[in-house]
Design a protein around this motif. Structure first.
Motif, PDB file in Angstrom:
ATOM      1  N   GLU A 106       0.834  -1.197   0.000  1.00  0.00           N
ATOM      2  CA  GLU A 106       0.000   0.000   0.000  1.00  0.00           C
ATOM      3  C   GLU A 106       0.873   1.254   0.000  1.00  0.00           C
ATOM      4  O   GLU A 106       1.961   1.264   0.564  1.00  0.00           O
ATOM      5  CB  GLU A 106      -0.920   0.008   1.219  1.00  0.00           C
ATOM      6  CG  GLU A 106      -1.908  -1.143   1.245  1.00  0.00           C
ATOM      7  CD  GLU A 106      -2.881  -1.042   2.403  1.00  0.00           C
ATOM      8  OE1 GLU A 106      -3.093   0.088   2.886  1.00  0.00           O
ATOM      9  OE2 GLU A 106      -3.418  -2.080   2.829  1.00  0.00           O
ATOM     10  N   TYR A 107       0.363   2.292  -0.640  1.00  0.00           N
ATOM     11  CA  TYR A 107       1.055   3.581  -0.638  1.00  0.00           C
ATOM     12  C   TYR A 107       0.339   4.501   0.336  1.00  0.00           C
ATOM     13  O   TYR A 107      -0.869   4.740   0.218  1.00  0.00           O
ATOM     14  CB  TYR A 107       1.058   4.200  -2.034  1.00  0.00           C
ATOM     15  CG  TYR A 107       1.764   5.544  -2.083  1.00  0.00           C
ATOM     16  CD1 TYR A 107       3.153   5.606  -2.085  1.00  0.00           C
ATOM     17  CD2 TYR A 107       1.044   6.733  -2.115  1.00  0.00           C
ATOM     18  CE1 TYR A 107       3.810   6.833  -2.119  1.00  0.00           C
ATOM     19  CE2 TYR A 107       1.693   7.955  -2.156  1.00  0.00           C
ATOM     20  CZ  TYR A 107       3.076   7.993  -2.165  1.00  0.00           C
ATOM     21  OH  TYR A 107       3.731   9.204  -2.195  1.00  0.00           O
ATOM     22  N   HIS A 108       1.086   4.998   1.320  1.00  0.00           N
ATOM     23  CA  HIS A 108       0.482   5.836   2.348  1.00  0.00           C
ATOM     24  C   HIS A 108       1.028   7.259   2.270  1.00  0.00           C
ATOM     25  O   HIS A 108       2.230   7.494   2.373  1.00  0.00           O
ATOM     26  CB  HIS A 108       0.746   5.249   3.740  1.00  0.00           C
ATOM     27  CG  HIS A 108       0.061   3.940   3.980  1.00  0.00           C
ATOM     28  ND1 HIS A 108      -1.303   3.832   4.071  1.00  0.00           N
ATOM     29  CD2 HIS A 108       0.555   2.680   4.131  1.00  0.00           C
ATOM     30  CE1 HIS A 108      -1.639   2.564   4.271  1.00  0.00           C
ATOM     31  NE2 HIS A 108      -0.531   1.849   4.312  1.00  0.00           N
ATOM     32  N   ASP A 109       0.153   8.184   2.054  1.00  0.00           N
ATOM     33  CA  ASP A 109       0.460   9.611   2.107  1.00  0.00           C
ATOM     34  C   ASP A 109      -0.853  10.299   2.468  1.00  0.00           C
ATOM     35  O   ASP A 109      -1.843  10.173   1.736  1.00  0.00           O
ATOM     36  CB  ASP A 109       0.985  10.127   0.774  1.00  0.00           C
ATOM     37  CG  ASP A 109       1.275  11.620   0.817  1.00  0.00           C
ATOM     38  OD1 ASP A 109       0.361  12.408   0.513  1.00  0.00           O
ATOM     39  OD2 ASP A 109       2.402  11.994   1.159  1.00  0.00           O
ATOM     40  N   ASN A 146       1.165   0.832  -4.149  1.00  0.00           N
ATOM     41  CA  ASN A 146       2.495   1.410  -4.314  1.00  0.00           C
ATOM     42  C   ASN A 146       3.153   0.871  -5.582  1.00  0.00           C
ATOM     43  O   ASN A 146       4.182   0.196  -5.548  1.00  0.00           O
ATOM     44  CB  ASN A 146       3.362   1.082  -3.090  1.00  0.00           C
ATOM     45  CG  ASN A 146       4.688   1.819  -3.112  1.00  0.00           C
ATOM     46  OD1 ASN A 146       4.828   2.840  -3.781  1.00  0.00           O
ATOM     47  ND2 ASN A 146       5.663   1.295  -2.398  1.00  0.00           N
ATOM     48  N   SER A 147       2.558   1.194  -6.704  1.00  0.00           N
ATOM     49  CA  SER A 147       3.035   0.692  -7.995  1.00  0.00           C
ATOM     50  C   SER A 147       3.047   1.814  -9.023  1.00  0.00           C
ATOM     51  O   SER A 147       2.100   2.600  -9.095  1.00  0.00           O
ATOM     52  CB  SER A 147       2.132  -0.438  -8.485  1.00  0.00           C
ATOM     53  OG  SER A 147       2.438  -0.779  -9.822  1.00  0.00           O
ATOM     54  N   THR A 195      -3.593   2.662  -8.556  1.00  0.00           N
ATOM     55  CA  THR A 195      -2.145   2.749  -8.366  1.00  0.00           C
ATOM     56  C   THR A 195      -1.701   4.206  -8.298  1.00  0.00           C
ATOM     57  O   THR A 195      -2.344   5.093  -8.865  1.00  0.00           O
ATOM     58  CB  THR A 195      -1.403   2.056  -9.509  1.00  0.00           C
ATOM     59  OG1 THR A 195      -1.739   2.703 -10.750  1.00  0.00           O
ATOM     60  CG2 THR A 195      -1.775   0.580  -9.591  1.00  0.00           C
ATOM     61  N   ARG A 196      -0.584   4.426  -7.634  1.00  0.00           N
ATOM     62  CA  ARG A 196      -0.027   5.785  -7.626  1.00  0.00           C
ATOM     63  C   ARG A 196       0.422   6.193  -9.019  1.00  0.00           C
ATOM     64  O   ARG A 196       0.471   7.383  -9.339  1.00  0.00           O
ATOM     65  CB  ARG A 196       1.115   5.901  -6.618  1.00  0.00           C
ATOM     66  CG  ARG A 196       2.282   4.970  -6.827  1.00  0.00           C
ATOM     67  CD  ARG A 196       3.414   5.281  -5.847  1.00  0.00           C
ATOM     68  NE  ARG A 196       4.453   4.272  -5.861  1.00  0.00           N
ATOM     69  CZ  ARG A 196       5.441   4.196  -6.751  1.00  0.00           C
ATOM     70  NH1 ARG A 196       5.515   5.105  -7.725  1.00  0.00           N
ATOM     71  NH2 ARG A 196       6.351   3.244  -6.676  1.00  0.00           N
ATOM     72  N   SER A 226      10.001   2.433  -6.439  1.00  0.00           N
ATOM     73  CA  SER A 226      10.204   2.719  -5.025  1.00  0.00           C
ATOM     74  C   SER A 226      11.585   2.218  -4.616  1.00  0.00           C
ATOM     75  O   SER A 226      12.147   1.331  -5.263  1.00  0.00           O
ATOM     76  CB  SER A 226       9.126   2.042  -4.181  1.00  0.00           C
ATOM     77  OG  SER A 226       9.235   0.639  -4.280  1.00  0.00           O
TER      78      SER A 226
END
Length: 509
Positions: free
Chosen positions: A89-92, A123-124, A140-141, A309
């Motif tokens: 997962e992408y966390h912001d 997070n891709s 996706t980001r 990343s």
């Protein structure tokens, strides 16, 4: 490539004018389960289907996500696999609030306002979005980085929400389970003869047609939701254009005709764009309806991680570098590198493909014994030989299977074995020079080199007086085609100009 990835076998797939290497030999049941649940978008559409784009008079109701809801249970079961396969997962906080704001506005006008959704930013760097039954949505980001306003993200989310409210995941599961059973019977009874292959092909066509109907339905519902939520209903067409342009930008062979890839998971862009515009016209002429939400969208993605990343290493032009593993190598000029979680893939002209990954070496076998240990299909034992690669212990071999020739190179660093697999069509003269380039450029990086590696991010800047597309594009990092990528991520057309005060996206550290 995320750290060490242990794989058990190699398999090779040939797609239309592109060759990718499959990394892990997984059981059929796992592959089927994943394909059932992802609402992948198919490429061709039945133009005789004439949907009603007005507000729904008969919404397709599904239960709210609950523990006893079989849809939610299905989504919950597959959720960890999806997250793992897309880099986590992408966390912001500000980006998550942005996506939640958009989803909230859409939910209020959805086919079922009581439907709950769990939205995950993956997070891709891939450009993708999909849904699982029970209200599990994924974006996706990479998709957020390509979008240019909130309406475009809303277009994607509304489409995926439509898959959930229309129960497409459940319908697709029933249809695919039946097709899997039928295909197994055909394979067992008819073996590999022509009749058997034709029967299997007919099954695939029926699945594709079913999915196209689902996609049309989701497109219609999605555009309606856009307009009713106050977003620009033409955003769906705009973003489809952007995705088509991105696909062209990243293609190894930009002039290749992709339209014959009937079962491709990517949409047939020109046709789908026109259909999206047709649906949007129900809300009025283009440019007269809806808020694009550009300013708060740009605020929400400023600083967004772009591209690879740190855990997966970095692609810089033709070079792959990984700080944690302490390695780097280059692919030949003209190759396109795709840094996936499970491996690094690279494709070039002439149907040449490269796969790079690593495994833990706990048995301390010689590398020649390792190559011959059974993980290479079609290995030619007489070709195995010891060598060194820039002072590192290594071994090489050749293999041949069906229509392909392979070069295998394995390199040991400490307790790790790094593996290159190069594949070319049988008899191609490109096998040796491609493999030679990989071996010649693979080396350890210094601690100073590793420390200097930094991820790229989306930076939102305001155009100053005197600045032009050219001067701003020159500030881009991570690509040799700075002008092309700058125009692409900002949806700028040939001949466009930028007025002072305009906000644009740059890619930099």
């Amino acid at each position: 490539m995320r750290g060490m990835v242990i794989t058990s076998a190699y398999a090779v797939r040939h797609s239309w004018r592109r060759f990718l290497l499959s990394g892990i030999a997984r059981p059929l049941t796992v592959l089927v389960a994943t394909s059932i649940l992802l609402s992948g978008c198919q490429s061709l559409f039945d133009q005789s289907y004439e949907p009603n784009v007005s507000p729904s008079n008969n919404p397709q109701i599904v239960d709210e996500v609950q523990k006893n809801d079989p849809r939610a249970q299905m989504g919950a079961r597959e959720h960890p696999r999806i997250v793992a396969s897309y880099g986590g997962e992408y966390h912001d906080e500000k980006t998550e609030k942005l996506v939640a704001r958009i989803a909230g506005a859409l939910t209020a006008v959805s086919e079922n306002p009581n439907q709950s959704y769990r939205i995950t930013i993956l997070n891709s760097p891939a450009i993708n979005a999909f849904a699982l039954p029970g209200g599990y949505l994924y974006v996706t980001r990479g998709l957020l980085a390509l979008a240019n306003d909130a309406s475009e993200v809303a277009a994607v989310l509304s489409h995926e929400m439509a898959h959930v409210t229309a129960n497409h995941g459940i319908e697709r599961q029933r249809r695919e389970e039946a097709e899997v059973i039928a295909s197994r019977v055909v394979a067992e009874v008819l073996s590999s003869d022509l009749a058997g292959k034709q029967a299997l092909a007919r099954g695939k066509l029926r699945l594709a047609a079913f999915s196209r109907q689902q996609e049309l339905q989701a497109d219609v519902i999605g555009v309606r939701m856009l307009g009713e939520a106050g977003y620009d209903p033409y955003a769906a067409a705009r973003f489809l254009d952007s995705m088509a342009n991105y696909s062209h930008f990243t293609s190894v062979d930009p002039d290749a005709d992709q339209s014959l890839d009937f079962l491709s998971s990517h949409p047939n862009a020109p046709q789908r764009v026109e259909l999206a515009r047709r649906h949007a016209r129900a809300f009025g002429p283009e440019g007269t309806h809806g808020d694009s939400g550009r300013d708060y969208f740009l605020n929400g993605i400023d600083g967004l991680l772009y591209g690879d990343s740190p855990q997966e290493g970095y692609v810089r032009g033709q070079t792959f570098l990984h700080g944690s593993l302490g390695i780097r190598f280059e692919v030949p000029a003209g190759f396109q590198i795709d840094n996936k979680v499970e491996a690094v893939l690279a494709t070039g002209a002439g149907d040449v493909a490269i796969r790079f990954d690593g495994v833990a070496d706990n048995q301390k076998r010689t590398l020649t014994n390792y190559i011959s240990s059974g993980w290479v299909t079609g290995l030619l034992p007489e070709t195995i030989q010891e060598t060194t690669v820039n002072g590192l212990e290594a071994a090489t071999a050749r293999a041949s299977a069906e229509r392909w020739d392979f070069d295998i190179t394995v390199i040991r660093i400490g307790s790790q074995i790094f593996r290159f697999l190069t594949a070319v069509p049988k008899g191609s003269p490109l096998l040796q020079p491609t493999a030679d380039t990989l071996r010649a450029t693979f080396r350890r990086i210094t601690p100073q080199e590793a420390q200097s590696l930094k991820p790229l991010r989306i930076r939102v800047v305001t155009v100053k007086p005197g600045e032009t597309i050219g001067t701003l594009a020159a500030r881009m990092m991570g690509t040799e085609r700075k002008l092309d990528l700058f125009k692409l991520i900002n949806a700028l057309q040939t001949g466009s100009t930028l007025a002072p005060g305009t906000r644009v996206k740059l890619i930099s550290e």
